[in-house]
Scaffold this motif. Sequence first.
Motif, PDB file in Angstrom:
ATOM      1  N   PHE A 209       0.850  -1.188   0.000  1.00 29.19           N
ATOM      2  CA  PHE A 209       0.000   0.000   0.000  1.00 29.19           C
ATOM      3  C   PHE A 209       0.893   1.248   0.000  1.00 29.19           C
ATOM      4  O   PHE A 209       1.763   1.397   0.856  1.00 29.19           O
ATOM      5  N   THR A 210       0.658   2.132  -0.974  1.00 27.90           N
ATOM      6  CA  THR A 210       1.290   3.450  -0.991  1.00 27.90           C
ATOM      7  C   THR A 210       0.181   4.473  -0.820  1.00 27.90           C
ATOM      8  O   THR A 210      -0.737   4.536  -1.643  1.00 27.90           O
ATOM      9  N   ILE A 211       0.241   5.260   0.247  1.00 26.10           N
ATOM     10  CA  ILE A 211      -0.889   6.098   0.648  1.00 26.10           C
ATOM     11  C   ILE A 211      -0.453   7.554   0.804  1.00 26.10           C
ATOM     12  O   ILE A 211       0.530   7.845   1.500  1.00 26.10           O
ATOM     13  N   VAL A 212      -1.191   8.440   0.155  1.00 21.87           N
ATOM     14  CA  VAL A 212      -1.012   9.880   0.341  1.00 21.87           C
ATOM     15  C   VAL A 212      -2.258  10.392   1.055  1.00 21.87           C
ATOM     16  O   VAL A 212      -3.371  10.250   0.532  1.00 21.87           O
ATOM     17  N   CYS A 213      -2.087  10.943   2.234  1.00 26.65           N
ATOM     18  CA  CYS A 213      -3.258  11.327   3.030  1.00 26.65           C
ATOM     19  C   CYS A 213      -2.902  12.476   3.963  1.00 26.65           C
ATOM     20  O   CYS A 213      -1.741  12.878   4.085  1.00 26.65           O
ATOM     21  N   ALA A 214      -3.931  12.976   4.634  1.00 28.43           N
ATOM     22  CA  ALA A 214      -3.721  13.970   5.688  1.00 28.43           C
ATOM     23  C   ALA A 214      -3.222  13.264   6.944  1.00 28.43           C
ATOM     24  O   ALA A 214      -3.561  12.110   7.196  1.00 28.43           O
ATOM     25  N   GLU A 215      -2.409  13.927   7.722  1.00 30.12           N
ATOM     26  CA  GLU A 215      -1.866  13.403   8.982  1.00 30.12           C
ATOM     27  C   GLU A 215      -1.283  12.001   8.821  1.00 30.12           C
ATOM     28  O   GLU A 215      -1.737  11.040   9.450  1.00 30.12           O
ATOM     29  N   PRO A 216      -0.274  11.843   7.980  1.00 32.03           N
ATOM     30  CA  PRO A 216       0.291  10.509   7.728  1.00 32.03           C
ATOM     31  C   PRO A 216       0.884   9.852   8.970  1.00 32.03           C
ATOM     32  O   PRO A 216       0.813   8.616   9.115  1.00 32.03           O
ATOM     33  N   GLU A 217       1.474  10.630   9.870  1.00 32.89           N
ATOM     34  CA  GLU A 217       2.063  10.044  11.067  1.00 32.89           C
ATOM     35  C   GLU A 217       0.993   9.406  11.950  1.00 32.89           C
ATOM     36  O   GLU A 217       1.209   8.337  12.534  1.00 32.89           O
ATOM     37  N   ARG A 218      -0.150  10.064  12.024  1.00 36.93           N
ATOM     38  CA  ARG A 218      -1.261   9.518  12.817  1.00 36.93           C
ATOM     39  C   ARG A 218      -1.777   8.226  12.188  1.00 36.93           C
ATOM     40  O   ARG A 218      -2.068   7.246  12.886  1.00 36.93           O
ATOM     41  N   LEU A 219      -1.887   8.194  10.854  1.00 33.72           N
ATOM     42  CA  LEU A 219      -2.322   6.981  10.180  1.00 33.72           C
ATOM     43  C   LEU A 219      -1.317   5.856  10.408  1.00 33.72           C
ATOM     44  O   LEU A 219      -1.714   4.701  10.641  1.00 33.72           O
ATOM     45  N   ALA A 220      -0.031   6.168  10.348  1.00 35.44           N
ATOM     46  CA  ALA A 220       0.997   5.148  10.570  1.00 35.44           C
ATOM     47  C   ALA A 220       0.855   4.515  11.943  1.00 35.44           C
ATOM     48  O   ALA A 220       0.971   3.290  12.098  1.00 35.44           O
ATOM     49  N   ARG A 221       0.577   5.335  12.955  1.00 28.36           N
ATOM     50  CA  ARG A 221       0.388   4.800  14.310  1.00 28.36           C
ATOM     51  C   ARG A 221      -0.844   3.910  14.370  1.00 28.36           C
ATOM     52  O   ARG A 221      -0.831   2.848  15.019  1.00 28.36           O
ATOM     53  N   ARG A 222      -1.919   4.304  13.698  1.00 34.68           N
ATOM     54  CA  ARG A 222      -3.151   3.497  13.706  1.00 34.68           C
ATOM     55  C   ARG A 222      -2.923   2.144  13.038  1.00 34.68           C
ATOM     56  O   ARG A 222      -3.410   1.112  13.516  1.00 34.68           O
ATOM     57  N   ILE A 223      -2.186   2.138  11.939  1.00 38.17           N
ATOM     58  CA  ILE A 223      -1.899   0.878  11.251  1.00 38.17           C
ATOM     59  C   ILE A 223      -1.070  -0.033  12.143  1.00 38.17           C
ATOM     60  O   ILE A 223      -1.335  -1.239  12.249  1.00 38.17           O
ATOM     61  N   THR A 224      -0.061   0.534  12.787  1.00 42.30           N
ATOM     62  CA  THR A 224       0.798  -0.265  13.661  1.00 42.30           C
ATOM     63  C   THR A 224       0.010  -0.876  14.804  1.00 42.30           C
ATOM     64  O   THR A 224       0.186  -2.062  15.137  1.00 42.30           O
ATOM     65  N   LEU A 225      -0.879  -0.107  15.410  1.00 40.96           N
ATOM     66  CA  LEU A 225      -1.665  -0.606  16.540  1.00 40.96           C
ATOM     67  C   LEU A 225      -2.731  -1.606  16.104  1.00 40.96           C
ATOM     68  O   LEU A 225      -2.947  -2.625  16.763  1.00 40.96           O
ATOM     69  N   ALA A 226      -3.399  -1.331  14.988  1.00 33.50           N
ATOM     70  CA  ALA A 226      -4.528  -2.170  14.570  1.00 33.50           C
ATOM     71  C   ALA A 226      -4.090  -3.454  13.876  1.00 33.50           C
ATOM     72  O   ALA A 226      -4.705  -4.507  14.068  1.00 33.50           O
ATOM     73  N   LEU A 227      -3.037  -3.389  13.067  1.00 37.99           N
ATOM     74  CA  LEU A 227      -2.630  -4.544  12.257  1.00 37.99           C
ATOM     75  C   LEU A 227      -1.308  -5.160  12.690  1.00 37.99           C
ATOM     76  O   LEU A 227      -0.943  -6.224  12.189  1.00 37.99           O
ATOM     77  N   ASP A 228      -0.604  -4.490  13.582  1.00 38.72           N
ATOM     78  CA  ASP A 228       0.707  -4.979  14.023  1.00 38.72           C
ATOM     79  C   ASP A 228       1.655  -5.147  12.836  1.00 38.72           C
ATOM     80  O   ASP A 228       2.393  -6.128  12.735  1.00 38.72           O
ATOM     81  N   ARG A 229       1.604  -4.188  11.900  1.00 42.24           N
ATOM     82  CA  ARG A 229       2.483  -4.197  10.731  1.00 42.24           C
ATOM     83  C   ARG A 229       3.415  -2.985  10.769  1.00 42.24           C
ATOM     84  O   ARG A 229       3.038  -1.914  11.247  1.00 42.24           O
ATOM     85  N   GLY A 230       4.618  -3.177  10.242  1.00 46.49           N
ATOM     86  CA  GLY A 230       5.545  -2.062  10.138  1.00 46.49           C
ATOM     87  C   GLY A 230       5.109  -1.083   9.064  1.00 46.49           C
ATOM     88  O   GLY A 230       4.541  -1.478   8.048  1.00 46.49           O
ATOM     89  N   VAL A 231       5.344   0.183   9.286  1.00 45.33           N
ATOM     90  CA  VAL A 231       4.960   1.243   8.355  1.00 45.33           C
ATOM     91  C   VAL A 231       6.165   2.149   8.123  1.00 45.33           C
ATOM     92  O   VAL A 231       6.914   2.447   9.054  1.00 45.33           O
ATOM     93  N   THR A 232       6.356   2.569   6.875  1.00 51.79           N
ATOM     94  CA  THR A 232       7.437   3.484   6.526  1.00 51.79           C
ATOM     95  C   THR A 232       6.856   4.807   6.038  1.00 51.79           C
ATOM     96  O   THR A 232       5.925   4.810   5.224  1.00 51.79           O
ATOM     97  N   LEU A 233       7.401   5.910   6.535  1.00 53.10           N
ATOM     98  CA  LEU A 233       7.027   7.248   6.073  1.00 53.10           C
ATOM     99  C   LEU A 233       8.143   7.757   5.157  1.00 53.10           C
ATOM    100  O   LEU A 233       9.293   7.891   5.590  1.00 53.10           O
ATOM    101  N   MET A 234       7.788   8.029   3.901  1.00 57.96           N
ATOM    102  CA  MET A 234       8.773   8.453   2.912  1.00 57.96           C
ATOM    103  C   MET A 234       8.535   9.914   2.535  1.00 57.96           C
ATOM    104  O   MET A 234       7.398  10.293   2.211  1.00 57.96           O
TER     105      MET A 234
END
Length: 289
Positions: A209-234
Amino acid sequence: MNRFDFWQALRTWGLLLAGTALYAFGLQYFILPNLLMEGGVTGVAVLLNYALGWPVSISSLAINLPLFALGWRQLGKGAMLYTFAGTVLLSAFLWIMERLVEGGWLVPFRSEHDFILVVLYAGVTLGIGLGLVFRAGGTTGGVDIIARIVHRMRGWSMGQIILSMDVVVLGISLLFIPKEKVLYTIVSVFIASKVIDFIQEGAYAAKAFTIVCAEPERLARRITLALDRGVTLMPAVGAFSGENKQIVYCVVGRFEIGKLKSLVRQHDRRAFIVISDVHDVLGEGFRDE
């Protein structure tokens, strides 16, 4: 609840209902009357039916409820909501199918010779059912809960955990059914896995998944907590606006595609999402080599 959330919830529950109903139908119509098997907790319930005559609907629910309670404690209620829904709905539809068979309203498909036809239709039916459940962001409980807990505690691959437990269940089934039926079951499971991949919009075990959105850092935290997957911010720069942005990049397994889509839409309805096929994934949460 606004209109978007309403239709999203309606779609999710519609997929869960259709998927669990179709899976229960395939189990009662193709698997049980032909002494075939299934993997995971459902396979254990099928074994108990063959060995002791216990209804699959009751056995699967009885086994899944303690696992669900464990998952609720270890993974959190947010991660378990649709798993609980899928577990209860599957048991409910299995109970309904059992009543239909007992009442003569549903005549199971039995074959004495042409088991290839049976396993083909069983694999397709079960695959479509599970594919719809996974697409809704749910599961049918059981092995998936154990795999997620062990993955979080030990870091082992979820796919390998699920496969290992399926092999154990199929191995034990050799004590109760002919080995030919177990071999036919392996064909059915293989077909079902391919159908699940197709329903999940891809032929591979993972998606990027490559995602462009508002508040990307907040989304990254939600993904990590909900799915237990690593997320990269580029870091990135908008070509038209010239603004500095951050792109969210995440690779998930096929069971989590629907969950991540829903999570992103809840976070930002206007998010731009690109979902790419991943041919092979090495690293934490996937294969080690």
